[in-house]
Design a protein around this motif. Structure first.
Motif, mmCIF file in Angstrom:
data_model
loop_
_atom_site.group_PDB
_atom_site.id
_atom_site.type_symbol
_atom_site.label_atom_id
_atom_site.label_comp_id
_atom_site.label_asym_id
_atom_site.label_seq_id
_atom_site.Cartn_x
_atom_site.Cartn_y
_atom_site.Cartn_z
ATOM 1 N N MET A 1 -18.961 29.122 1.670
ATOM 2 C CA MET A 1 -19.352 30.515 1.403
ATOM 3 C C MET A 1 -18.148 31.440 1.359
ATOM 4 N N GLN A 65 -24.591 22.649 -9.373
ATOM 5 C CA GLN A 65 -25.755 23.389 -8.858
ATOM 6 C C GLN A 65 -26.070 23.108 -7.392
ATOM 7 N N PHE A 68 -25.647 25.812 -4.827
ATOM 8 C CA PHE A 68 -26.533 26.951 -5.024
ATOM 9 C C PHE A 68 -27.939 26.631 -4.529
ATOM 10 N N LEU A 69 -28.335 25.406 -4.760
ATOM 11 C CA LEU A 69 -29.629 24.989 -4.227
ATOM 12 C C LEU A 69 -29.590 25.047 -2.699
ATOM 13 N N LEU A 71 -27.718 26.937 -0.825
ATOM 14 C CA LEU A 71 -27.769 28.332 -0.400
ATOM 15 C C LEU A 71 -29.202 28.843 -0.459
ATOM 16 N N TRP A 74 -31.051 27.683 2.487
ATOM 17 C CA TRP A 74 -30.654 28.459 3.655
ATOM 18 C C TRP A 74 -31.387 29.794 3.674
ATOM 19 N N LEU A 75 -31.476 30.409 2.531
ATOM 20 C CA LEU A 75 -32.156 31.702 2.454
ATOM 21 C C LEU A 75 -33.629 31.567 2.787
ATOM 22 N N SER A 77 -34.925 29.686 4.904
ATOM 23 C CA SER A 77 -35.082 29.623 6.353
ATOM 24 C C SER A 77 -35.184 31.030 6.936
ATOM 25 N N PHE A 78 -34.833 32.012 6.144
ATOM 26 C CA PHE A 78 -34.992 33.395 6.590
ATOM 27 C C PHE A 78 -36.331 33.942 6.141
ATOM 28 N N GLN A 79 -36.659 33.678 4.907
ATOM 29 C CA GLN A 79 -37.928 34.149 4.367
ATOM 30 C C GLN A 79 -39.063 33.911 5.350
ATOM 31 N N TRP A 82 -39.180 36.550 8.140
ATOM 32 C CA TRP A 82 -39.648 37.905 7.845
ATOM 33 C C TRP A 82 -41.171 37.963 7.950
ATOM 34 N N ARG B 17 -31.459 35.281 13.285
ATOM 35 C CA ARG B 17 -32.570 34.854 12.456
ATOM 36 C C ARG B 17 -33.796 34.561 13.316
ATOM 37 N N GLN B 65 -33.533 42.812 6.015
ATOM 38 C CA GLN B 65 -33.841 41.782 5.023
ATOM 39 C C GLN B 65 -33.342 42.101 3.620
ATOM 40 N N LEU B 75 -29.274 34.532 -6.730
ATOM 41 C CA LEU B 75 -29.397 33.090 -6.915
ATOM 42 C C LEU B 75 -30.360 32.750 -8.045
ATOM 43 N N GLN B 79 -30.702 29.985 -11.302
ATOM 44 C CA GLN B 79 -31.804 29.058 -11.550
ATOM 45 C C GLN B 79 -32.163 29.004 -13.025
ATOM 46 N N TRP B 82 -29.722 26.829 -15.062
ATOM 47 C CA TRP B 82 -29.790 25.375 -14.941
ATOM 48 C C TRP B 82 -30.840 24.799 -15.891
#
Lengths: 105, 105
Positions: A1, A65, A68-69, A71, A74-75, A77-79, A82, B17, B65, B75, B79, B82
DNA sequence: CATTAATATTCCTTGACAAGAATATTCCGT
DNA sequence: ACGGAATATTCTTGTCAAGGAATATTAATG
């Protein structure tokens, strides 16, 4: 990153998003000097963000890719968080007030 | 994004998180010294990644967030690529060979 | 094989930034 | 108002990484 943290590298990545490019082309489009571009591409390459395809004495760089996948995962895991926590902050505040009360007694 | 590049800051974000935390709690869990944690939180805060809620003489930090949603959008702009490009590299190679031919004549 | 184009590498200097240590600030309880 | 938590800020120092300039490498071409 940390590879993406550098502004010029970020630009390179955004440029490569459209299509693969040659070192010289990247240097031209971003108004950078060739050696710096090579160096940045080296970093991006070692970070696995980019891959090379040598053709003649040119070298064509394109995005990979996988990172990016990754990442994106990882994102996600935040969604989850929330949603799950409408606002755990309130809950936390209550907990703190509780502690104070206990301490007072 | 450069805010996330620093390893300790990355750890802090991953810690937050799960739930909001106090400066002291963060310092404890990550085995960092309080002043450094404060400094890192300052950076995260100025980057808009984190927000504070003062309670008594404590300060509770939690994630915002918006920047994460933003990153997610960014990101997605990849996508699309690709999929659209099965491999534009081939196309590019052809183009290059064409140029060589032209040059040769 | 000499030349030239394209790219990579090296060396050097400079600026940014993180850690450490010390100190300042803010807030609470008494 | 004072003492003590919890947190923030300042100052200094060392490290690392980016840019510039020069040079090395590789490959094609005549």
């Amino acid at each position: 990153m940390s590879a993406l943290a550098e502004p010029n590298r970020f630009q390179i990545v955004e440029l490569l998003r459209d299509e693969p490019y040659t070192v010289g082309e990247i240097a031209d489009q971003l108004r950078l000097r060739q050696p710096q571009v090579s160096k940045h591409l080296r970093v991006l390459s070692e970070a696995g963000l980019v891959e090379v395809q040598p053709i003649a004495n040119k070298r064509i760089y394109k995005l990979r890719q996988q990172p990016f996948l990754q990442l994106d995962d990882w994102l996600e895991s935040f969604q989850n968080v929330w949603d799950e926590r409408f606002d755990r902050l309130d809950e936390y505040l209550e907990e703190l007030k509780g502690k104070q009360k206990e301490h007072g007694e």
